[in-house]
Design an enzyme around this catalytic site. Structure first.
Site, PDB file in Angstrom:
ATOM      1  N   ARG A  10      -1.850  -5.426   2.595  1.00 17.79           N
ATOM      2  CA  ARG A  10      -2.122  -4.995   3.071  1.00 17.79           C
ATOM      3  C   ARG A  10      -3.550  -4.250   3.956  1.00 17.79           C
ATOM      4  O   ARG A  10      -4.702  -5.429   3.196  1.00 17.79           O
ATOM      5  CB  ARG A  10      -1.730  -2.881   2.948  1.00 17.79           C
ATOM      6  CG  ARG A  10      -2.174  -2.567   0.868  1.00 17.79           C
ATOM      7  CD  ARG A  10      -2.927  -2.677   0.969  1.00 17.79           C
ATOM      8  NE  ARG A  10      -3.960  -1.767   1.530  1.00 17.79           N
ATOM      9  CZ  ARG A  10      -5.859  -2.325   1.714  1.00 17.79           C
ATOM     10  NH1 ARG A  10      -5.816  -2.976   0.826  1.00 17.79           N
ATOM     11  NH2 ARG A  10      -6.167  -1.603   2.363  1.00 17.79           N
ATOM     12  N   GLY A  11      -3.726  -3.875   5.049  1.00 18.17           N
ATOM     13  CA  GLY A  11      -4.761  -4.209   5.340  1.00 18.17           C
ATOM     14  C   GLY A  11      -5.614  -4.491   6.784  1.00 18.17           C
ATOM     15  O   GLY A  11      -4.438  -6.058   6.772  1.00 18.17           O
ATOM     16  N   ALA A  12      -5.882  -4.220   7.127  1.00 19.21           N
ATOM     17  CA  ALA A  12      -5.562  -5.153   9.045  1.00 19.21           C
ATOM     18  C   ALA A  12      -6.260  -6.792   8.633  1.00 19.21           C
ATOM     19  O   ALA A  12      -4.781  -7.281   9.420  1.00 19.21           O
ATOM     20  CB  ALA A  12      -6.296  -4.434  10.190  1.00 19.21           C
ATOM     21  N   GLN A  16      -5.066   4.396  -1.519  1.00 15.59           N
ATOM     22  CA  GLN A  16      -5.877   3.123  -1.897  1.00 15.59           C
ATOM     23  C   GLN A  16      -7.788   2.887  -1.947  1.00 15.59           C
ATOM     24  O   GLN A  16      -7.905   2.038  -2.184  1.00 15.59           O
ATOM     25  CB  GLN A  16      -5.688   2.652  -0.364  1.00 15.59           C
ATOM     26  CG  GLN A  16      -4.514   2.192   0.052  1.00 15.59           C
ATOM     27  CD  GLN A  16      -3.519   2.835   1.313  1.00 15.59           C
ATOM     28  OE1 GLN A  16      -4.150   4.608   0.808  1.00 15.59           O
ATOM     29  NE2 GLN A  16      -3.347   2.636   1.929  1.00 15.59           N
ATOM     30  N   ASP A  19      -7.696  -0.328  11.709  1.00 18.83           N
ATOM     31  CA  ASP A  19      -6.704  -0.790  11.909  1.00 18.83           C
ATOM     32  C   ASP A  19      -7.049  -1.598  13.916  1.00 18.83           C
ATOM     33  O   ASP A  19      -5.803  -2.174  13.992  1.00 18.83           O
ATOM     34  CB  ASP A  19      -6.045   0.025  11.902  1.00 18.83           C
ATOM     35  CG  ASP A  19      -5.653   0.820  10.399  1.00 18.83           C
ATOM     36  OD1 ASP A  19      -5.061  -0.981   9.316  1.00 18.83           O
ATOM     37  OD2 ASP A  19      -6.329   1.060   9.967  1.00 18.83           O
TER      38      ASP A  19
HETATM   39  O1  MRU Z   1      -1.912   1.201   5.745  1.00 23.82           O
HETATM   40  P1  MRU Z   1      -3.429  -0.306   4.870  1.00 23.82           P
HETATM   41  O2  MRU Z   1      -3.563   0.636   3.278  1.00 23.82           O
HETATM   42  O3  MRU Z   1      -2.793  -1.669   5.867  1.00 23.82           O
HETATM   43  O4  MRU Z   1      -3.755   0.604   5.953  1.00 23.82           O
HETATM   44  C1  MRU Z   1      -4.811  -0.181   6.682  1.00 23.82           C
HETATM   45  C2  MRU Z   1      -6.674  -0.044   6.040  1.00 23.82           C
HETATM   46  O5  MRU Z   1      -6.479  -0.336   5.519  1.00 23.82           O
HETATM   47  C3  MRU Z   1      -7.590   0.668   6.304  1.00 23.82           C
HETATM   48  O6  MRU Z   1      -6.832   1.828   7.311  1.00 23.82           O
HETATM   49  C4  MRU Z   1      -8.971   0.206   6.746  1.00 23.82           C
HETATM   50  O7  MRU Z   1      -9.523   1.463   6.680  1.00 23.82           O
HETATM   51  C5  MRU Z   1      -8.720  -0.044   7.758  1.00 23.82           C
HETATM   52  S1  MRU Z   1      -7.890  -1.427   7.346  1.00 23.82           S
HETATM   53  C6  MRU Z   1      -9.378  -3.196   7.229  1.00 23.82           C
END
Ligand code: MRU
Length: 372
Positions: free
Chosen positions: A52-54, A208, A249
């Site tokens: 996960r994470g952008a 997270q 994101d």
């Molecule tokens: O739902 P997730 O864990 O994929 O969410 C993404 C994130 O971790 C956050 O929104 C983050 O701050 C941006 S992605 C680097």
């Protein structure tokens, strides 16, 4: 980054060309890697948030398209292309908010279109996946360099006291291929001997912050403190936060930023208390085709069980799921919110720091002009 003395990225291929990731479901209690052997396993890993994470979603999608190319029929270019574009559509549907996913898929489609044969298309997809991952890591490294300058400026006013940074969710190296976005400046400053301390929002419902950000910062030896999601405003009112840095994101042409649910409230509190609020992102997170983030960014709604059930370690060491509400209570689970650009002090990207305005973004990203 290092785990138990070994350097890891969050996604990589081994000598046998197997695709491997860190299993983020098991953190912080267990560190394990997992293989993604097929296109369908990549889709499931993104959908179920094994990764996960952008940035990491984008890189995983890039590799996913390579696996799709490997599985595509080779009888003719037409047969290959039909399979490949169906795979692209499937992958794009796995998670809707982070722009990195569609960005990586589109990049693969454009690159592979240049291949003259199915075999060549496969080779291009393999190479492009690697390039996407390498570029993500390098962009995040540069974000660290630019963001460190901001932290240095704050540190100069603090006469040796630590710079207190508040962050929300996990925008560290686990959310990218390496380094991270919001945490990259923190690591760069810490490594340069600038005293820093991070307030880590737990980040309900999936925690997270508590599970991933705290784990990363611990591994790197960065001083940090976990706080309840709603504590940030209080800390800001009492001078305990110098700067807020979050990830993003999806960021629009005018600088509105979608990020993990709860980010907007932190931005409001920072604004009310005159505390700088920065959003860190690689350019793959921009969506220059959108303007008004509140109206135009699709917000993912996930399953209610993520709100009703929490996972944690019991005193006997077992990792358990526990329900935190009455059996009959329903829940809703919006995964992201949008912070309007008027609440954002600046954007930190691999090209530098700019105001969260269309003019500021276009000055760094001339390609953003006329993309409405
Ligand atoms: O739902 P997730 O864990 O994929 O969410 C993404 C994130 O971790 C956050 O929104 C983050 O701050 C941006 S992605 C680097």
């Amino acid at each position: 980054m290092n785990v138990n003395g070994k350097a890891y990225r969050t996604i990589w291929t081994d000598e046998a060309d197997r695709l491997l990731v860190i299993n983020q479901h098991l953190l912080p209690h267990r560190f394990e890697t997992a293989e993604l052997p097929a296109f369908e396993s990549v889709c499931a890993a993104i959908r179920d948030m094994l990764v996960r994470g952008a940035g990491l979603i984008g890189a995983t999608a890039g590799y996913g398209m390579w696996l799709a190319a490997r599985e595509a029929p080779t009888a003719s270019n037409d047969a290959f292309d039909a399979f490949f574009s169906a795979a692209a559509a499937t992958l794009k549907e796995t998670r809707p908010t982070a722009s990195n996913l569609a960005w990586a898929v589109e990049r693969q489609l454009a690159a592979v279109a240049h291949g003259g044969s199915p075999e060549e298309k496969r080779r291009i997809a393999r190479r492009t996946a690697q390039v996407i991952a390498d570029e993500d890591a390098e962009a995040c490294r540069r974000i660290g360099t630019h963001g460190k300058t901001l932290l240095e400026r704050v540190a100069a006013r603090k006469h040796g006291d630590p710079v207190n940074i508040l962050t929300h969710c996990n925008a560290g190296w686990l959310a990218f291929v390496d380094y991270g976005s919001a945490l990259s400046p923190v690591y760069a400053a810490h490594d340069a001997g600038i005293p820093v301390h991070v307030w880590v929002d737990e980040t309900r419902p999936r925690n997270q912050g508590a599970g991933l950000t705290a784990w990363e910062l611990s591994r790197h030896g960065v001083p940090h403190t976990l706080i309840a999601d709603n504590a940030g405003g209080h800390l800001m009112q009492h001078g305990m936060v110098d700067i807020v840095i979050t990830g993003a994101d999806r960021v629009t042409r005018q600088g509105d930023a979608a990020n993990k649910i709860g980010t907007y409230l932190k931005a409001l509190a920072a604004h009310d208390n005159g505390i700088p609020f920065y959003v860190a992102l690689p350019s793959s997170t921009f969506d220059f085709s959108l303007n008004d983030g509140m109206r135009e960014i699709p917000i993912e709604e996930r399953g209610a069980q993520e709100v009703r059930i929490m996972t944690g370690k019991a005193t006997d060491g077992r990792v358990l799921d526990v329900q935190i509400c009455p059996d009959e209570t329903p829940a809703r689970n919006w995964a992201f919110d949008v912070t309007p650009h008027r609440l954002i002090t600046g954007l930190i990207s691999e090209r530098g720091v700019c105001p969260a305005t269309e003019a500021g973004i276009v000055a760094l990203y001339p390609e953003a002009e006329n993309r409405a």
